[in-house]
Motif scaffolding. Structure first.
Motif, PDB file in Angstrom:
ATOM      1  N   VAL A 116       0.834  -1.208   0.000  1.00  0.00           N
ATOM      2  CA  VAL A 116       0.000   0.000   0.000  1.00  0.00           C
ATOM      3  C   VAL A 116       0.866   1.255   0.000  1.00  0.00           C
ATOM      4  CG1 VAL A 116      -1.587   1.362   1.417  1.00  0.00           C
ATOM      5  CG2 VAL A 116      -2.039  -1.049   1.039  1.00  0.00           C
ATOM      6  N   VAL A 117       1.907   1.270   0.826  1.00  0.00           N
ATOM      7  CA  VAL A 117       2.740   2.471   0.914  1.00  0.00           C
ATOM      8  C   VAL A 117       3.582   2.642  -0.339  1.00  0.00           C
ATOM      9  CG1 VAL A 117       4.618   3.535   2.199  1.00  0.00           C
ATOM     10  CG2 VAL A 117       2.719   2.519   3.410  1.00  0.00           C
ATOM     11  N   VAL A 118       4.088   1.559  -0.923  1.00  0.00           N
ATOM     12  CA  VAL A 118       4.853   1.679  -2.168  1.00  0.00           C
ATOM     13  C   VAL A 118       3.957   2.205  -3.285  1.00  0.00           C
ATOM     14  CG1 VAL A 118       6.012   0.337  -3.964  1.00  0.00           C
ATOM     15  CG2 VAL A 118       6.625   0.001  -1.577  1.00  0.00           C
ATOM     16  N   LEU A 119       2.739   1.682  -3.392  1.00  0.00           N
ATOM     17  CA  LEU A 119       1.819   2.182  -4.407  1.00  0.00           C
ATOM     18  C   LEU A 119       1.460   3.646  -4.171  1.00  0.00           C
ATOM     19  CD1 LEU A 119      -0.572  -0.860  -4.910  1.00  0.00           C
ATOM     20  CD2 LEU A 119       1.209  -0.028  -6.453  1.00  0.00           C
ATOM     21  N   ALA A 120       1.235   4.011  -2.922  1.00  0.00           N
ATOM     22  CA  ALA A 120       0.935   5.411  -2.607  1.00  0.00           C
ATOM     23  C   ALA A 120       2.127   6.304  -2.948  1.00  0.00           C
ATOM     24  CB  ALA A 120       0.558   5.563  -1.138  1.00  0.00           C
ATOM     25  N   GLY A 121       3.316   5.822  -2.658  1.00  0.00           N
ATOM     26  CA  GLY A 121       4.522   6.585  -2.998  1.00  0.00           C
ATOM     27  C   GLY A 121       4.670   6.767  -4.498  1.00  0.00           C
ATOM     28  N   LEU A 122       4.376   5.720  -5.263  1.00  0.00           N
ATOM     29  CA  LEU A 122       4.449   5.833  -6.723  1.00  0.00           C
ATOM     30  C   LEU A 122       3.399   6.803  -7.254  1.00  0.00           C
ATOM     31  CD1 LEU A 122       5.109   2.139  -7.785  1.00  0.00           C
ATOM     32  CD2 LEU A 122       6.676   4.077  -7.934  1.00  0.00           C
ATOM     33  N   VAL A 123       2.184   6.706  -6.745  1.00  0.00           N
ATOM     34  CA  VAL A 123       1.138   7.659  -7.154  1.00  0.00           C
ATOM     35  C   VAL A 123       1.563   9.075  -6.794  1.00  0.00           C
ATOM     36  CG1 VAL A 123      -1.209   8.425  -6.631  1.00  0.00           C
ATOM     37  CG2 VAL A 123      -0.759   6.024  -7.099  1.00  0.00           C
ATOM     38  N   GLY A 124       2.120   9.239  -5.609  1.00  0.00           N
ATOM     39  CA  GLY A 124       2.578  10.565  -5.192  1.00  0.00           C
ATOM     40  C   GLY A 124       3.686  11.094  -6.077  1.00  0.00           C
ATOM     41  N   LEU A 125       4.647  10.251  -6.395  1.00  0.00           N
ATOM     42  CA  LEU A 125       5.758  10.685  -7.243  1.00  0.00           C
ATOM     43  C   LEU A 125       5.273  11.040  -8.643  1.00  0.00           C
ATOM     44  CD1 LEU A 125       8.827  11.034  -7.496  1.00  0.00           C
ATOM     45  CD2 LEU A 125       8.926   8.659  -8.257  1.00  0.00           C
ATOM     46  N   ILE A 126       4.440  10.176  -9.227  1.00  0.00           N
ATOM     47  CA  ILE A 126       3.905  10.458 -10.564  1.00  0.00           C
ATOM     48  C   ILE A 126       3.062  11.733 -10.548  1.00  0.00           C
ATOM     49  CG2 ILE A 126       2.290   9.625 -12.316  1.00  0.00           C
ATOM     50  CD1 ILE A 126       3.318   6.777 -11.611  1.00  0.00           C
ATOM     51  N   GLY A 155       1.398  11.945   1.849  1.00  0.00           N
ATOM     52  CA  GLY A 155       0.818  11.795   3.185  1.00  0.00           C
ATOM     53  C   GLY A 155       0.905  10.367   3.677  1.00  0.00           C
ATOM     54  N   ALA A 156       0.662   9.400   2.779  1.00  0.00           N
ATOM     55  CA  ALA A 156       0.774   7.987   3.155  1.00  0.00           C
ATOM     56  C   ALA A 156       2.211   7.632   3.519  1.00  0.00           C
ATOM     57  CB  ALA A 156       0.272   7.105   2.024  1.00  0.00           C
ATOM     58  N   VAL A 157       3.159   8.131   2.758  1.00  0.00           N
ATOM     59  CA  VAL A 157       4.566   7.841   3.041  1.00  0.00           C
ATOM     60  C   VAL A 157       4.984   8.478   4.363  1.00  0.00           C
ATOM     61  CG1 VAL A 157       6.923   8.223   2.222  1.00  0.00           C
ATOM     62  CG2 VAL A 157       5.166   7.485   0.629  1.00  0.00           C
ATOM     63  N   VAL A 158       4.549   9.705   4.615  1.00  0.00           N
ATOM     64  CA  VAL A 158       4.868  10.362   5.891  1.00  0.00           C
ATOM     65  C   VAL A 158       4.218   9.613   7.052  1.00  0.00           C
ATOM     66  CG1 VAL A 158       4.464  12.466   7.240  1.00  0.00           C
ATOM     67  CG2 VAL A 158       5.333  12.631   4.929  1.00  0.00           C
ATOM     68  N   ILE A 188      -6.572  15.860   1.696  1.00  0.00           N
ATOM     69  CA  ILE A 188      -6.155  14.661   0.968  1.00  0.00           C
ATOM     70  C   ILE A 188      -4.872  14.071   1.547  1.00  0.00           C
ATOM     71  CG2 ILE A 188      -5.346  13.847  -1.290  1.00  0.00           C
ATOM     72  CD1 ILE A 188      -7.609  15.530  -2.492  1.00  0.00           C
ATOM     73  N   PRO A 189      -3.816  14.874   1.833  1.00  0.00           N
ATOM     74  CA  PRO A 189      -2.650  14.258   2.487  1.00  0.00           C
ATOM     75  C   PRO A 189      -2.986  13.721   3.881  1.00  0.00           C
ATOM     76  CG  PRO A 189      -2.104  16.467   1.750  1.00  0.00           C
ATOM     77  CD  PRO A 189      -3.545  16.247   1.464  1.00  0.00           C
ATOM     78  N   VAL A 243      -2.858   5.099   6.464  1.00  0.00           N
ATOM     79  CA  VAL A 243      -1.698   4.272   6.824  1.00  0.00           C
ATOM     80  C   VAL A 243      -1.598   4.097   8.331  1.00  0.00           C
ATOM     81  CG1 VAL A 243       0.828   4.202   6.807  1.00  0.00           C
ATOM     82  CG2 VAL A 243      -0.416   4.774   4.739  1.00  0.00           C
ATOM     83  N   VAL A 244      -1.784   5.168   9.079  1.00  0.00           N
ATOM     84  CA  VAL A 244      -1.686   5.077  10.544  1.00  0.00           C
ATOM     85  C   VAL A 244      -2.786   4.177  11.099  1.00  0.00           C
ATOM     86  CG1 VAL A 244      -1.843   6.412  12.672  1.00  0.00           C
ATOM     87  CG2 VAL A 244      -0.494   7.273  10.783  1.00  0.00           C
ATOM     88  N   ALA A 245      -3.993   4.279  10.556  1.00  0.00           N
ATOM     89  CA  ALA A 245      -5.088   3.427  11.039  1.00  0.00           C
ATOM     90  C   ALA A 245      -4.836   1.966  10.716  1.00  0.00           C
ATOM     91  CB  ALA A 245      -6.413   3.888  10.431  1.00  0.00           C
ATOM     92  N   VAL A 246      -4.325   1.684   9.528  1.00  0.00           N
ATOM     93  CA  VAL A 246      -4.011   0.297   9.175  1.00  0.00           C
ATOM     94  C   VAL A 246      -2.925  -0.240  10.101  1.00  0.00           C
ATOM     95  CG1 VAL A 246      -2.926  -1.140   7.398  1.00  0.00           C
ATOM     96  CG2 VAL A 246      -4.782   0.404   6.788  1.00  0.00           C
ATOM     97  N   LEU A 247      -1.940   0.585  10.398  1.00  0.00           N
ATOM     98  CA  LEU A 247      -0.854   0.135  11.279  1.00  0.00           C
ATOM     99  C   LEU A 247      -1.315  -0.024  12.724  1.00  0.00           C
ATOM    100  CD1 LEU A 247       2.166   2.168   9.921  1.00  0.00           C
ATOM    101  CD2 LEU A 247       1.746  -0.274   9.682  1.00  0.00           C
TER     102      LEU A 247
END
Length: 190
Positions: free
Chosen positions: A14-24, A51-54, A124-125, A132-136
């Motif tokens: 989830v975080v890698v995908l969020a990071g890729l979406v964020g970067l793109i 926001g997900a990565v942070v 949104i962030p 991410v925090v809730a899942v963790l």
């Protein structure tokens, strides 16, 4: 803490995908600019991914503490009766990791809010961070242990982040209203 491999893989994906979406999103917004609707949408998706990565970074480092006051072999919170029975005096475990995560989160929200001047640039962030925090916090492994323990450091990170997000959203809304009033005043003076 014993956490199942599936839970770790799920959060990582989830975080890698969020990071890729964020970067793109951020690269696309830099290419298109933020004046166009597409550019603004790309910035918002980039901010959501960031926001997900942070959220992951803050969650993973939130357990690092610095000892403030007290003495003895093991630091417990001040006023804890077991602290005195272990031959030491109570002190305070300062959650340095949580504060670093909150500083990163604050910087992300201020930059997004200043760039777009819209409360959704904060919302949104914050949604990505909170997801991410809730899942963790609420995701459990096979043994029933949570990934992010419900400690004082985690509570400072979660509740502090929510308070910061609300405060910055109000500030960005005020900026948006000020910009609208300035535009109306400029159109009247013409």
């Amino acid at each position: 803490m014993d956490v199942s491999g599936a839970a770790e893989v799920g959060v990582s994906v989830v975080v890698v995908l969020a990071g890729l979406v964020g970067l793109i999103g951020l690269v696309g917004a830099a290419w298109l600019g933020t004046e166009s609707p597409r550019g603004r949408a790309l910035v918002l998706s980039g901010l959501g991914g960031a926001g997900a990565v942070v959220g992951l970074i803050g969650s993973m480092i939130q357990g690092y503490t610095v000892r403030v006051g007290g003495s003895g072999p093991r630091l417990l919170d001040a006023g804890d009766p077991t602290s005195a029975s272990q031959g030491g005096s109570g002190g305070f475990a300062f959650p340095l990791g949580s504060l670093i995560g909150l500083v990163l989160f604050t910087a992300l929200l201020v930059v997004g809010g200043a760039l777009l001047r819209a409360p959704r640039a904060v919302g949104i962030p914050t949604a990505g961070w909170l997801l991410v925090v809730a899942v963790l916090m609420f995701g459990v492994g096979n043994s029933g242990t949570v990934i992010l323990a419900n400690t004082s450091s985690a509570q400072i990170f979660v509740y502090g982040g929510l308070v910061i997000a609300f405060g910055i959203a109000v500030l960005v809304y005020q900026w948006q209203l000020t910009d609208r009033l300035a535009d109306k005043a400029a159109s009247r003076s013409r």
